[in-house]
Motif scaffolding. Structure first.
Motif, short mmCIF file in Angstrom:
data_model
loop_
_atom_site.label_atom_id
_atom_site.label_comp_id
_atom_site.label_asym_id
_atom_site.label_seq_id
_atom_site.Cartn_x
_atom_site.Cartn_y
_atom_site.Cartn_z
N ALA A 1 -17.15 54.64 13.54
CA ALA A 1 -16.44 53.38 13.31
C ALA A 1 -16.71 52.39 14.44
O ALA A 1 -16.91 51.19 14.20
CB ALA A 1 -14.94 53.64 13.18
N ALA A 2 -16.76 52.89 15.67
CA ALA A 2 -17.04 52.01 16.81
C ALA A 2 -18.45 51.45 16.73
O ALA A 2 -18.70 50.29 17.09
CB ALA A 2 -16.84 52.78 18.12
N TRP B 1 -20.20 50.78 13.99
CA TRP B 1 -20.26 49.74 12.96
C TRP B 1 -19.48 48.49 13.37
O TRP B 1 -19.97 47.38 13.24
CB TRP B 1 -19.74 50.29 11.63
CG TRP B 1 -20.76 51.12 10.95
CD1 TRP B 1 -20.81 52.48 10.90
CD2 TRP B 1 -21.91 50.66 10.23
NE1 TRP B 1 -21.92 52.90 10.21
CE2 TRP B 1 -22.61 51.80 9.79
CE3 TRP B 1 -22.42 49.40 9.93
CZ2 TRP B 1 -23.77 51.72 9.05
CZ3 TRP B 1 -23.59 49.32 9.20
CH2 TRP B 1 -24.26 50.46 8.77
N SER B 2 -18.27 48.67 13.86
CA SER B 2 -17.44 47.50 14.16
C SER B 2 -17.84 46.83 15.47
O SER B 2 -17.75 45.61 15.59
CB SER B 2 -15.97 47.90 14.20
OG SER B 2 -15.73 48.83 15.25
N GLY B 3 -18.29 47.61 16.44
CA GLY B 3 -18.62 47.05 17.75
C GLY B 3 -20.05 46.59 17.87
O GLY B 3 -20.33 45.45 18.25
N GLN C 1 -21.10 45.01 13.85
CA GLN C 1 -20.11 44.08 13.32
C GLN C 1 -20.29 43.85 11.82
O GLN C 1 -20.35 42.72 11.33
CB GLN C 1 -20.16 42.76 14.08
CG GLN C 1 -19.83 42.94 15.55
CD GLN C 1 -19.86 41.65 16.34
OE1 GLN C 1 -20.23 40.61 15.85
NE2 GLN C 1 -19.46 41.74 17.60
N PRO D 1 -19.22 45.81 7.79
CA PRO D 1 -18.49 46.89 7.12
C PRO D 1 -19.38 48.13 7.03
O PRO D 1 -20.61 48.03 6.98
CB PRO D 1 -18.21 46.32 5.73
CG PRO D 1 -18.40 44.85 5.85
CD PRO D 1 -19.40 44.64 6.95
N HIS D 2 -18.74 49.29 7.01
CA HIS D 2 -19.49 50.55 6.94
C HIS D 2 -20.38 50.60 5.71
O HIS D 2 -19.99 50.14 4.63
CB HIS D 2 -18.52 51.73 6.94
CG HIS D 2 -19.22 53.04 6.90
ND1 HIS D 2 -19.52 53.70 5.73
CD2 HIS D 2 -19.72 53.83 7.89
CE1 HIS D 2 -20.15 54.83 5.99
NE2 HIS D 2 -20.28 54.92 7.30
#
Length: 197
Positions: A156-157, A159-161, A164, A166-167
């Motif tokens: 998750a980190a 993809w989001s970090g 940036q 959505p998975h």
């Protein structure tokens, strides 16, 4: 393995492997080397991203620079790395990501190593002019393709970090060991024969 183009050569060989596997499921799927992108309407795209590299623990202290009887350095030890890749599938088609992911997993199980022939074929294929002449030399160990399964928080980190986005359906891959051999041997200073008082 080869000179300082080892990372690029491995990425190009992985690109060819992923493209061949994807073509069996989705003929129009485009594979690109670079960070993941958002899905485009009606298109299926696969991104191959080298997002991390680390020194290979097994080879880090396995060798020391070779020296002649006089103490002069003859050759440095090769550098060995683990390369961490993300293969991400962006598609708005139902189940396209899952179908491609399953095919990629099967392809990696069938060919869990990057062979010298595969690397040489990519270098001599002409698709990447920068790799011309980067023929793969034999190395101590085969280059293994190892599926990795990061913890959900780590994924998750990523993809989001980092991306940036959505998975997306994705495969984490560790390619190890990738060796870099280099010939620029710098002359060693002469050994100390005596010490001035």
């Amino acid at each position: 393995m080869t000179d300082t183009r080892s990372f690029a050569l491995v990425s190009a060989a992985l690109h060819a492997l992923v493209q061949a596997a994807a073509a069996e499921v989705a003929a129009g799927a485009a594979v690109r080397i670079g960070p993941p992108r958002a899905a485009e309407p009606g298109a299926t795209a696969i991104s191959l991203t080298l997002y991390h590299h680390a020194a290979n623990a097994a080879f880090r202290a396995a060798d020391i620079p070779a020296r002649d009887p006089g103490g002069a350095r003859l050759a440095p030890p090769p550098l060995a790395f683990d390369l961490h890749y993300l293969v991400a599938i962006a598609s708005d088609q139902p189940l396209a990501g899952e179908l491609l992911l399953g095919r990629l997993m099967a392809a990696l199980a069938a060919q869990p190593v990057l062979t010298r022939d595969a690397l040489t074929a990519v270098a001599e294929g002409g698709a990447y002019p920068a790799l011309a002449g980067a023929a793969a030399a034999p190395q101590i160990e085969m280059i293994r393709l190892i599926a990795a399964y990061p913890a959900p928080d780590a994924a998750a980190a990523l993809w989001s970090g980092l991306f940036q986005l959505p998975h997306q359906p994705s495969l984490h891959l560790v390619v190890s060991p990738v060796m870099i051999a280099f010939d620029d041997v710098r002359p060693s200073p002469p050994p100390v024969r005596r010490r001035e008082p």
